[in-house]
Design a protein around this motif. Sequence first.
Motif, PDB file in Angstrom:
ATOM      1  N   TYR A   1       0.816  -1.214   0.000  1.00 55.84           N
ATOM      2  CA  TYR A   1       0.000   0.000   0.000  1.00 55.84           C
ATOM      3  C   TYR A   1       0.849   1.263   0.000  1.00 55.84           C
ATOM      4  CZ  TYR A   1      -3.193   3.591   1.613  1.00 55.84           C
ATOM      5  OH  TYR A   1      -3.907   4.751   1.727  1.00 55.84           O
ATOM      6  N   ALA A   2       1.885   1.298   0.840  1.00 53.81           N
ATOM      7  CA  ALA A   2       2.707   2.516   0.954  1.00 53.81           C
ATOM      8  C   ALA A   2       3.358   2.870  -0.375  1.00 53.81           C
ATOM      9  CB  ALA A   2       3.768   2.338   2.036  1.00 53.81           C
ATOM     10  N   SER A   3       3.889   1.884  -1.085  1.00 55.20           N
ATOM     11  CA  SER A   3       4.547   2.196  -2.362  1.00 55.20           C
ATOM     12  C   SER A   3       3.536   2.589  -3.433  1.00 55.20           C
ATOM     13  CB  SER A   3       5.429   1.037  -2.832  1.00 55.20           C
ATOM     14  OG  SER A   3       4.658  -0.103  -3.088  1.00 55.20           O
TER      15      SER A   3
ATOM     16  N   SER B   1       0.890   6.857  -6.621  1.00 54.10           N
ATOM     17  CA  SER B   1      -0.298   7.614  -7.034  1.00 54.10           C
ATOM     18  C   SER B   1      -0.073   9.116  -6.885  1.00 54.10           C
ATOM     19  CB  SER B   1      -1.546   7.165  -6.261  1.00 54.10           C
ATOM     20  OG  SER B   1      -1.601   7.722  -4.986  1.00 54.10           O
ATOM     21  N   ILE B   2       0.660   9.520  -5.834  1.00 53.26           N
ATOM     22  CA  ILE B   2       0.977  10.935  -5.632  1.00 53.26           C
ATOM     23  C   ILE B   2       1.942  11.415  -6.719  1.00 53.26           C
ATOM     24  CG2 ILE B   2       2.078  12.600  -4.068  1.00 53.26           C
ATOM     25  CD1 ILE B   2      -0.569  11.625  -2.985  1.00 53.26           C
TER      26      ILE B   2
ATOM     27  N   CYS C   1      -3.603   3.669  -9.854  1.00 52.92           N
ATOM     28  CA  CYS C   1      -2.624   2.838  -9.157  1.00 52.92           C
ATOM     29  C   CYS C   1      -3.423   1.873  -8.285  1.00 52.92           C
ATOM     30  CB  CYS C   1      -1.707   3.692  -8.299  1.00 52.92           C
ATOM     31  SG  CYS C   1      -0.691   4.823  -9.274  1.00 52.92           S
ATOM     32  N   VAL C   2      -3.076   0.593  -8.336  1.00 51.42           N
ATOM     33  CA  VAL C   2      -3.870  -0.433  -7.664  1.00 51.42           C
ATOM     34  C   VAL C   2      -3.066  -1.115  -6.560  1.00 51.42           C
ATOM     35  CG1 VAL C   2      -5.217  -2.549  -7.957  1.00 51.42           C
ATOM     36  CG2 VAL C   2      -5.130  -0.870  -9.811  1.00 51.42           C
TER      37      VAL C   2
ATOM     38  N   THR D   1      -9.110   9.814  -4.740  1.00 50.75           N
ATOM     39  CA  THR D   1      -8.688  10.722  -5.798  1.00 50.75           C
ATOM     40  C   THR D   1      -8.357  12.074  -5.189  1.00 50.75           C
ATOM     41  OG1 THR D   1     -10.309   9.657  -7.236  1.00 50.75           O
ATOM     42  CG2 THR D   1      -9.312  11.681  -8.041  1.00 50.75           C
ATOM     43  N   LYS D   2      -7.175  12.573  -5.519  1.00 51.47           N
ATOM     44  CA  LYS D   2      -6.783  13.900  -5.057  1.00 51.47           C
ATOM     45  C   LYS D   2      -7.200  14.902  -6.123  1.00 51.47           C
ATOM     46  CE  LYS D   2      -3.022  16.250  -2.771  1.00 51.47           C
ATOM     47  NZ  LYS D   2      -1.646  16.143  -2.315  1.00 51.47           N
TER      48      LYS D   2
END
Length: 134
Positions: free
Chosen positions: A23-25, A30-31, A70-71, A100-101
Amino acid sequence: MVSLLLALVLSSVTSEQQMQQNYASVYKQSIEENKPLMVVVGAEWCPACHVLKDSTIKQMAQTGELDEVCVAVIDKDRDPELAKQLTQGENMLPQIIMFTKTESGQWNRRRLMGFQPKQPVRTLIRKAILDRQG
């Protein structure tokens, strides 16, 4: 013909590897890439989770339908605290949660619960891309 087969094999390996990242990567990716973050929360013992991953998510990854997101795949039993945080304590499995940002820096959160065929996932992705642009 051999090159086509090789391309299909490599794309499925790449897609599966992309879905197995932690999840962290995936969050960081995604950012960095300004893509929505799609998190699939499931469990090994959950038949609907396996069907979702194998028939919906995997097939969509192979056809490129997940290229704009990103999944991350989270196992509720292996990472219970993260799963609880992401699902906001809702126990139904599987869940697809889309973050979503927006341009204003706010995070929108949408989710689908239970087994989902491709069309609702496509709609979720489309809405996430619109959120990002809006």
